[in-house]
Design a protein around this motif. Sequence first.
Motif, short mmCIF file in Angstrom:
data_model
loop_
_atom_site.label_atom_id
_atom_site.label_comp_id
_atom_site.label_asym_id
_atom_site.label_seq_id
_atom_site.Cartn_x
_atom_site.Cartn_y
_atom_site.Cartn_z
N UNK A 1 -9.10 2.64 15.20
CA UNK A 1 -10.05 2.24 14.16
C UNK A 1 -9.92 3.20 12.97
N UNK A 2 -10.41 2.76 11.82
CA UNK A 2 -10.52 3.64 10.67
C UNK A 2 -9.24 3.89 9.91
N UNK A 3 -8.36 2.88 9.83
CA UNK A 3 -7.10 3.02 9.10
C UNK A 3 -7.19 2.42 7.70
N UNK A 4 -6.41 2.97 6.79
CA UNK A 4 -6.23 2.41 5.46
C UNK A 4 -4.81 1.88 5.38
N UNK A 5 -4.65 0.56 5.24
CA UNK A 5 -3.33 -0.07 5.29
C UNK A 5 -3.13 -0.89 4.02
N UNK A 6 -2.04 -0.61 3.31
CA UNK A 6 -1.71 -1.29 2.06
C UNK A 6 -0.48 -2.17 2.27
N UNK A 7 -0.56 -3.40 1.80
CA UNK A 7 0.57 -4.32 1.89
C UNK A 7 1.51 -4.08 0.71
N UNK A 8 2.81 -3.97 1.02
CA UNK A 8 3.84 -3.78 0.00
C UNK A 8 4.81 -4.95 0.09
N UNK A 9 5.01 -5.63 -1.04
CA UNK A 9 5.89 -6.80 -1.07
C UNK A 9 7.21 -6.45 -1.75
N UNK A 10 8.29 -6.66 -1.04
CA UNK A 10 9.65 -6.43 -1.56
C UNK A 10 9.89 -4.96 -1.89
N UNK A 11 11.14 -4.65 -2.18
CA UNK A 11 11.50 -3.28 -2.53
C UNK A 11 10.87 -2.82 -3.82
N UNK A 12 10.49 -3.77 -4.69
CA UNK A 12 9.86 -3.43 -5.95
C UNK A 12 8.55 -2.68 -5.79
N UNK A 13 7.84 -2.91 -4.70
CA UNK A 13 6.62 -2.17 -4.40
C UNK A 13 6.88 -1.08 -3.37
N UNK A 14 7.80 -1.33 -2.44
CA UNK A 14 8.03 -0.39 -1.35
C UNK A 14 8.68 0.91 -1.80
N UNK A 15 9.79 0.84 -2.54
CA UNK A 15 10.53 2.06 -2.86
C UNK A 15 9.78 3.00 -3.80
#
Length: 377
Positions: A12-26
């Motif tokens: 419990x208690x996690x902060x999770x961000x969605x990253x789409x494609x390498x444009x956000x990931x790298x």
Amino acid sequence: MARKEPRLIWREGNCIELLENGGEFFPALCRDIDEAKASVHLETYIFNLDDTGRRVLSHLKAACERGVKVRVVIDGFGSYPQATEIARLLEQMGAQLRIYRPEPNGLGRFRFKLKRLRRLHRKVTVIDRRIGFVGGINIIDDLEDVPDDGQGPRPRFDFAVRIRGPIVQDLVKAQSDLWIRMGWRRRDDWNEFYQRLKGWRERRAQALAETQERFEPGMRASVLLRDNLRFRNTIENVYVHALETARHDVLIANSYFFPGRRLKEALRRAARRGVRVRLLLQGRAEYAIQYRACRSMYHRVLQAGIEIYEYQPSYLHAKVAVIDGCAMVGSSNMDPFSLLLARETNVFISDEGFAEELKNSLERELSNSCNHVTAES
């Protein structure tokens, strides 16, 4: 009747961000590497020395120069063409490298052995034991080796997550266990070795306790591993149970879709119960055999009342799912390579807000970038 829920370690208690494609990931990955104070541990199937790969290496080099401990694990097959050069560059900067199941040289490369199919397919990075990245994105440029229809190439469609919170400790443990196993060797000083191992475990537990963050409100999530020992069926079991208990909507995006009997039956039963089941699959063949194997099942899948959509602009590389209010993001496809042979890591997230965000991203592509496959077409 629903199957018994798999035994998961929920955090419990996690902060999770969605990253789409390498444009956000790298950019997110490189920014966190630049802010690292103590350690960076990166695992990937493919590490390509294109512009993106060299960019990541430059940030790792800067971390080494600051005194950060950098460890990199690459797969011997996935990164084979440039493994020697990658090893040289990492050694020069002072980083540590281990290659998972290095490919044989000479004629040995043309001899088939079953163990050569057991690969490290997961993509996991942990920074300072408090920030984790998990997903399907390799260290390769989004536009490397993708189709171009004359209007300019479009990036691979893929996802990853950036994680902070208690779940990161499970990623740290998974990486540490594999690192130790890969460094295993014959030895005579077993007593000294066990004392060192005991001390290392105590230091790791203390470090995790000191670096663990907890967010309120936070997300409930679990790390799912797949290997050939303790976690042979974990990812498949979670998928099957989620499908068996689904009540409203299932949306799966998978680049290599060739599931076994259990998963196929779970999908069919969900559709028969009135659940809307949609599959977002490759419309451009990156690997012809896998593409044709997947398409060979279309008629039976459509007969079961399951909807199929094919992604057209570029290669679909995503391995994600939204099942009611839960989401799956990771490296595991629904095919024999991922579910029977490779080391994989997924994150299963029980959070309606995150699931809705991922679902919206997928439905945008369903509406704008896909062909709807019908029995007639």
